[in-house]
Motif scaffolding. Structure first.
Motif, PDB file in Angstrom:
ATOM      1  N   ARG A 103       0.860  -1.197   0.000  1.00 40.51           N
ATOM      2  CA  ARG A 103       0.000   0.000   0.000  1.00 40.51           C
ATOM      3  C   ARG A 103       0.885   1.232   0.000  1.00 40.51           C
ATOM      4  O   ARG A 103       1.820   1.325   0.809  1.00 40.51           O
ATOM      5  CB  ARG A 103      -0.895   0.039   1.257  1.00 40.51           C
ATOM      6  N   ALA A 120      -6.943 -15.199   7.370  1.00 42.69           N
ATOM      7  CA  ALA A 120      -7.774 -16.410   7.290  1.00 42.69           C
ATOM      8  C   ALA A 120      -9.141 -16.010   6.771  1.00 42.69           C
ATOM      9  O   ALA A 120      -9.638 -14.921   7.102  1.00 42.69           O
ATOM     10  CB  ALA A 120      -7.894 -17.043   8.670  1.00 42.69           C
ATOM     11  N   LEU A 251     -12.441  -0.813   4.331  1.00 46.93           N
ATOM     12  CA  LEU A 251     -12.709  -1.565   3.105  1.00 46.93           C
ATOM     13  C   LEU A 251     -14.226  -1.732   3.010  1.00 46.93           C
ATOM     14  O   LEU A 251     -14.891  -1.958   4.020  1.00 46.93           O
ATOM     15  CB  LEU A 251     -12.016  -2.941   3.152  1.00 46.93           C
ATOM     16  N   THR A 271      -3.415  -1.081  15.556  1.00 45.52           N
ATOM     17  CA  THR A 271      -4.252  -2.242  15.221  1.00 45.52           C
ATOM     18  C   THR A 271      -3.354  -3.360  14.689  1.00 45.52           C
ATOM     19  O   THR A 271      -2.711  -3.206  13.659  1.00 45.52           O
ATOM     20  CB  THR A 271      -5.294  -1.863  14.152  1.00 45.52           C
ATOM     21  N   VAL A 272      -3.327  -4.476  15.409  1.00 45.42           N
ATOM     22  CA  VAL A 272      -2.432  -5.566  14.987  1.00 45.42           C
ATOM     23  C   VAL A 272      -3.154  -6.643  14.192  1.00 45.42           C
ATOM     24  O   VAL A 272      -2.539  -7.468  13.533  1.00 45.42           O
ATOM     25  CB  VAL A 272      -1.709  -6.220  16.189  1.00 45.42           C
ATOM     26  N   GLY A 275     -10.670  -7.587  11.057  1.00 41.87           N
ATOM     27  CA  GLY A 275     -11.455  -8.366  10.096  1.00 41.87           C
ATOM     28  C   GLY A 275     -12.940  -8.205  10.313  1.00 41.87           C
ATOM     29  O   GLY A 275     -13.388  -7.246  10.952  1.00 41.87           O
ATOM     30  N   ALA A 296      -7.128 -10.498   9.152  1.00 43.33           N
ATOM     31  CA  ALA A 296      -5.714 -10.507   8.771  1.00 43.33           C
ATOM     32  C   ALA A 296      -4.926  -9.823   9.871  1.00 43.33           C
ATOM     33  O   ALA A 296      -5.371  -8.806  10.427  1.00 43.33           O
ATOM     34  CB  ALA A 296      -5.500  -9.794   7.438  1.00 43.33           C
ATOM     35  N   GLY A 298      -1.197  -8.125  11.085  1.00 43.48           N
ATOM     36  CA  GLY A 298      -0.004  -7.481  10.537  1.00 43.48           C
ATOM     37  C   GLY A 298       1.238  -7.983  11.267  1.00 43.48           C
ATOM     38  O   GLY A 298       1.440  -7.671  12.439  1.00 43.48           O
TER      39      GLY A 298
HETATM   40  P1  HAM Z   1      -6.704  -4.272   7.146  1.00 43.14           P
HETATM   41  O1  HAM Z   1      -7.274  -3.704   8.412  1.00 43.14           O
HETATM   42  O2  HAM Z   1      -6.553  -3.372   6.021  1.00 43.14           O
HETATM   43  O3  HAM Z   1      -7.619  -5.505   6.761  1.00 43.14           O
HETATM   44  O4  HAM Z   1      -5.294  -4.918   7.475  1.00 43.14           O
HETATM   45  C1  HAM Z   1      -5.148  -5.920   8.460  1.00 43.14           C
HETATM   46  C2  HAM Z   1      -3.904  -5.679   9.302  1.00 43.14           C
HETATM   47  O5  HAM Z   1      -2.760  -5.551   8.454  1.00 43.14           O
HETATM   48  C3  HAM Z   1      -3.929  -4.375  10.077  1.00 43.14           C
HETATM   49  O6  HAM Z   1      -4.637  -4.528  11.281  1.00 43.14           O
HETATM   50  C4  HAM Z   1      -2.448  -4.145  10.327  1.00 43.14           C
HETATM   51  O7  HAM Z   1      -2.009  -4.910  11.432  1.00 43.14           O
HETATM   52  C5  HAM Z   1      -1.822  -4.677   9.059  1.00 43.14           C
HETATM   53  N1  HAM Z   1      -1.508  -3.551   8.149  1.00 43.14           N
HETATM   54  C6  HAM Z   1      -2.341  -2.908   7.304  1.00 43.14           C
HETATM   55  N2  HAM Z   1      -1.692  -1.930   6.631  1.00 43.14           N
HETATM   56  C7  HAM Z   1      -0.409  -1.963   7.057  1.00 43.14           C
HETATM   57  C8  HAM Z   1       0.772  -1.215   6.733  1.00 43.14           C
HETATM   58  N3  HAM Z   1       0.770  -0.249   5.821  1.00 43.14           N
HETATM   59  N4  HAM Z   1       1.931  -1.521   7.380  1.00 43.14           N
HETATM   60  C9  HAM Z   1       1.968  -2.506   8.303  1.00 43.14           C
HETATM   61  N5  HAM Z   1       0.893  -3.260   8.639  1.00 43.14           N
HETATM   62  C10 HAM Z   1      -0.285  -2.995   8.038  1.00 43.14           C
HETATM   63  C11 HAM Z   1      -7.403  -6.300   5.662  1.00 43.14           C
HETATM   64  O8  HAM Z   1      -6.422  -6.284   4.995  1.00 43.14           O
HETATM   65  C12 HAM Z   1      -8.522  -7.301   5.444  1.00 43.14           C
HETATM   66  N6  HAM Z   1      -8.227  -8.085   4.242  1.00 43.14           N
HETATM   67  C13 HAM Z   1      -8.672  -8.183   6.668  1.00 43.14           C
HETATM   68  C14 HAM Z   1      -9.756  -9.218   6.510  1.00 43.14           C
HETATM   69  C15 HAM Z   1      -9.588 -10.505   6.168  1.00 43.14           C
HETATM   70  N7  HAM Z   1     -11.041  -8.988   6.623  1.00 43.14           N
HETATM   71  C16 HAM Z   1     -11.701 -10.121   6.373  1.00 43.14           C
HETATM   72  N8  HAM Z   1     -10.829 -11.036   6.088  1.00 43.14           N
END
Ligand code: HAM
Length: 418
Positions: A103, A120, A251, A271-272, A275, A296, A298
């Protein structure tokens, strides 16, 4: 984008091993997903008006002129994968994946442009029991990593898309009256993605939001029941949570349950893991209606937390030093033999020559328990010197053929002592 140093990588590995173990214990199957997908996939799932799609994607045309994107997240790709491979219709799936996401965000501690996630996704289960199971699984991971005291759960329900739309228009009505007082980002979102204003971090906007209507007042009956049952399940099983009505997620695909696992120990990027449910996404992407829910985490953020707690050392058990061409080959051979016959023993061969004294100094710095010493004399007599670096400092000469047995006995005694 970060370079990952060895000590950091070791922590990543520890997290991955732990998460892999826990996911297996809950019956999840690992899948491999591409890092590049059609840009359209993210536009249609994550949403055109989200920050991710509007301004954070690494998008390019391939040689064929197709617009492709380095995946910014894993859910969209996993849904595409499951649909294309016939894993969804009339089936129940618990899948997981790991890897890099991309990103174009403003980098800071805990926020990178390339970061690692383990995610997951569960398909085919509409009830709140699977939501509860996912949260239990997360809680078990925090316990296994020794982080349970530092991470807490925040929950919300977004209701059905209809309820959400209804709420959205009420929220816009309310915020319009304060439009000029809102921060610039929120003014823009008023047109494009008003729900995201709810998680604004700007004080002025947060003050205005105190008087805003609440999403929970607009929940449809089914969503309300789903949420209440989930909360009841968590209370029964003993998973602590806090309802946070401002969680809307960045999202667009979510409905009903959304959650974030947060910590105070990382500053702004707290936020660690996050979902929720996305019951409409499979259909939206062209499949038959199939409920979905997932999370998910991080890894970069979890690794930062662990690095603050843990002192990891690189573990070397045996360090081989040698002098002369024949002894150099002999050392490489003996090291292979130790690795073959004593699995689990970490063996480091000194490469690059130098005097014995300098090599033994390196052996000491490596933290190894034993130095194995091979010179020309040893090569001609078929013997080897073994020096205990930590306990006695003593050195003995033994036959090369006895080395494996000698080391094996030494390490088993050491274990008893330890
Ligand atoms: P998200 O909140 O965008 O959700 O990302 C999930 C986790 O990825 C965040 O809580 C954070 O720990 C980590 N994260 C996100 N962006 C960064 C970044 N730039 N640098 C470091 N860590 C980061 C999703 O991605 C969804 N796909 C989660 C999900 C799965 N929902 C349903 N299924």
């Amino acid at each position: 984008m970060q370079d990952i140093l060895p000590a950091q990588k070791q922590i990543f590995r520890l997290i991955e091993d732990t998460v892999r173990d826990v996911l297996a214990a809950y019956g999840y199957l690992e899948v491999g997903l591409p890092q590049i997908e059609q840009t359209r996939l993210f536009q249609r799932s994550v949403g055109e008006n989200t920050d991710i799609v509007e301004k954070e994607m690494y998008t390019f045309d391939d040689r064929n002129g197709d617009s492709l994107t380095l995946r910014p997240e894993g859910t969209a790709g996993c849904v595409r994968f499951a649909e294309e491979n016939g894993l969804l219709y009339n089936q129940i799936q618990r899948l997981w994946y790991s890897g890099a996401m991309f990103r174009y965000e403003r980098p800071q501690k805990g926020r990178y442009r390339q970061f690692e996630q383990i995610g997951a996704e569960c398909f085919g289960m509409p009830g709140p029991d699977i939501d509860a199971e996912l949260l239990l699984l997360n809680a078990r991971i925090w316990r296994r990593l020794g982080l349970d005291g530092e991470i807490s759960l925040e929950l919300n329900s977004l209701g059905s898309p209809e309820a959400r739309n209804q709420y959205e228009s009420k929220l816009v009505d309310y915020l319009q009256t304060y439009k000029t007082d809102l921060d610039e980002d929120s003014q823009r979102r008023l047109e494009s993605n008003p729900l995201r204003i709810l998680d604004s971090k700007i004080d002025r906007t947060r003050d205005i939001l105190k008087g805003a209507p609440l999403l929970s007042e607009f929940l449809d009956d089914d969503s309300r029941e789903h949420f209440e049952t989930l909360c009841g399940l968590l209370e029964d099983i003993g998973v602590a949570y806090r309802i946070n009505p401002t969680i809307v997620r960045g999202l667009d695909y979510y409905n009903r349950t959304v959650f974030e696992w947060v910590t105070d120990s990382l500053g702004a990027q707290g936020t660690v893991c996050a979902g929720g449910r996305y019951d409409g996404l499979v259909e939206q992407l062209g499949g038959r209606s199939t409920p979905g829910v997932g999370f998910a985490m991080g890894l970069d953020r979890l690794a930062l937390m662990l690095a603050e707690q843990q002192e990891l050392d690189s573990k070397v058990d045996v360090y081989l030093v040698s002098q002369g061409d024949a002894a150099r080959a002999g050392a490489l051979k003996l090291a292979e033999m130790l690795r073959d016959q004593l699995p689990g023993t970490n063996v480091l061969v000194h490469c690059g020559g130098g005097k014995f004294k300098a090599q033994l100094k390196k052996a000491d710095i490596s933290g190894a328990q034993l130095a194995v010493i091979l010179g020309e004399d040893e090569m001609s007599s078929g013997s080897v010197g073994v020096k205990s670096l930590r306990i006695s400092g003593e050195q003995v000469e033994i036959n090369q053929s006895e080395l494996v047995a000698w080391c094996s006995e030494y390490f088993s005694k050491e274990k008893v002592v330890g």
